[in-house]
Design an enzyme around this catalytic site. Structure first.
Site, PDB file in Angstrom:
ATOM      1  N   GLU A 116      40.516  -2.173   5.725  1.00  0.00           N
ATOM      2  CA  GLU A 116      39.910  -3.267   6.490  1.00  0.00           C
ATOM      3  C   GLU A 116      40.869  -3.781   7.568  1.00  0.00           C
ATOM      4  O   GLU A 116      40.438  -4.118   8.679  1.00  0.00           O
ATOM      5  CB  GLU A 116      39.479  -4.379   5.545  1.00  0.00           C
ATOM      6  CG  GLU A 116      38.276  -3.960   4.696  1.00  0.00           C
ATOM      7  CD  GLU A 116      37.846  -5.004   3.690  1.00  0.00           C
ATOM      8  OE1 GLU A 116      36.713  -5.503   3.811  1.00  0.00           O
ATOM      9  OE2 GLU A 116      38.651  -5.332   2.784  1.00  0.00           O
ATOM     10  N   GLU A 136      36.009  -0.765  -3.458  1.00  0.00           N
ATOM     11  CA  GLU A 136      35.567  -2.007  -4.105  1.00  0.00           C
ATOM     12  C   GLU A 136      34.360  -1.818  -5.017  1.00  0.00           C
ATOM     13  O   GLU A 136      34.229  -2.511  -6.032  1.00  0.00           O
ATOM     14  CB  GLU A 136      35.251  -3.071  -3.036  1.00  0.00           C
ATOM     15  CG  GLU A 136      36.469  -3.621  -2.319  1.00  0.00           C
ATOM     16  CD  GLU A 136      36.876  -2.828  -1.088  1.00  0.00           C
ATOM     17  OE1 GLU A 136      37.670  -3.340  -0.285  1.00  0.00           O
ATOM     18  OE2 GLU A 136      36.398  -1.673  -0.938  1.00  0.00           O
TER      19      GLU A 136
END
Length: 262
Positions: A116, A136
Site C-alpha cells: 500500500e 489481508e
C-alpha cells in the site's frame, strides 16, 4: 526502538533517503513509525536542496512487511477508524501528494501496508528477492490503507481482484509484468540504482517536476476532457517559468541546461 530511530533520514547530494528502520520487526508499520515517517517526509520537503526522495527499508529481508497483526487483533472498529486508519491514510496521502518525485527501493517483502505504501510512490525499483502482495483476506480483513482503491487504478481490475481475493504473494518479476513496479534490480545494486535514478531526476527543473506531478495526479481523478483542459492550463504556466526557456535555449546552444526552479 524509540521514535527517532524508527525512520532514518539522510541526504546524499540532491537526493533525500528515508529508511524505515525496524528490521527486527521486518519494518512493520505501527503508529509511532508512521508519525516518524510523516515527520521525516516533511523534513525532506522543507529542504530546498532535496530534489528527489528514495524510500527503502532497513536490512535485506523487508521493505515493509505490513502492520502489527497483534495490534490489529486488539482493535475495535471505531477506535481503529479514529486512530491507526486515520493516521496511515493521512501519511500515505502525504507521500502520494508530495511535490518531490519519489523512488521506491523495495529491498524485500512488501506485504499489506508495504504494498500500500508502494502504491503511493512514483517510481518503483524492486529487488530480485522481493515479494509483494495484499494478504489481508487471509486474516479476515481487506486492504484498508488505500490499497483496495489505489491498486484498481494502477493495474487491470481483474488482476487487482485476484490479488486481493486470494491474498497471494507475487515475485518481483510478476510485479513488473503487471505494471506495478518499473524494473527488477539485483539486490546488492538496488539502493545504488535507486539513488542514481533519483539523481538523474534531480537534475531536471524542480518547479516543472512539481507542476508535472500535480498535473498527472489531478488529471487521474478527472474525465479525459477535463484532464486535457487542465493539462493545457498547466503547460501554459510552465511556459511562464524561467526554466522552460532556459531548457529550450540550452538545447539550441547545445549545452547543459542550468535549471534553478524558477
Amino acid at each position: 526502538m524509540n521514535q527517532e530511530q524508527a525512520v532514518l533520514v539522510e541526504r546524499r547530494g540532491p537526493v533525500g533517503v528515508l529508511t524505515i528502520n525496524r528490521p527486527k520487526y521486518l519494518n512493520a508499520l505501527d503508529i509511532p513509525t508512521l508519525l516518524c515517517l510523516e515527520e521525516a517526509l516533511g523534513q525532506l520537503e522543507r529542504d530546498a536542496a532535496v530534489k528527489a526522495i528514495v524510500v527503502t527499508g532497513a536490512g535485506d529481508r523487508a521493505f515493509v512487511a505490513g502492520g502489527d497483526i497483534a495490534d490489529l487483533n486488539s482493535r475495535q472498529g471505531l477506535a481503529h477508524y479514529q486512530e491507526f486508519a486515520e493516521i496511515i491514510h493521512r501519511v500515505f496521502r502525504r507521500f502520494e501528494d508530495t511535490d518531490k518525485p519519489t523512488v521506491a527501493a523495495v529491498n524485500g517483502w512488501a506485504l499489506g501496508g508495504g504494498t500500500e505504501l508502494l502504491l503511493t510512490l512514483d517510481i518503483r525499483l524492486v529487488s530480485d528477492r522481493a515479494r509483494l502482495g495484499l494478504p489481508e483476506i487471509n486474516l479476515g480483513l481487506f486492504p484498508g490503507a488505500g490499497g483496495s482503491q489505489r491498486l484498481i487504478r494502477q493495474i487491470p481490475l481483474c488482476r487487482a481482484k485476484e490479488l486481493m481475493f486470494t491474498g497471494d504473494q507475487i515475485s518481483a518479476e510478476e510485479a513488473v509484468a503487471l505494471g506495478l513496479c518499473n524494473r527488477v534490480v539485483q539486490a546488492d545494486a538496488l539502493l545504488n540504482e535507486a539513488l542514481a535514478l533519483a539523481e538523474r531526476i534531480a537534475q531536471k527543473s524542480p518547479l516543472v517536476l512539481k507542476l508535472l506531478k500535480r498535473n498527472v495526479r489531478q488529471g487521474q481523478e478527472m474525465p479525459l476532457g477535463a484532464a486535457l483542459s487542465h493539462e493545457q492550463a498547466i503547460i501554459g504556466l510552465v511556459l511562464d517559468t524561467r526554466d522552460a526557456h532556459e531548457g529550450c535555449q540550452a538545447f539550441l546552444d547545445k549545452r547543459p541546461a542550468d535549471f534553478r526552479g524558477q
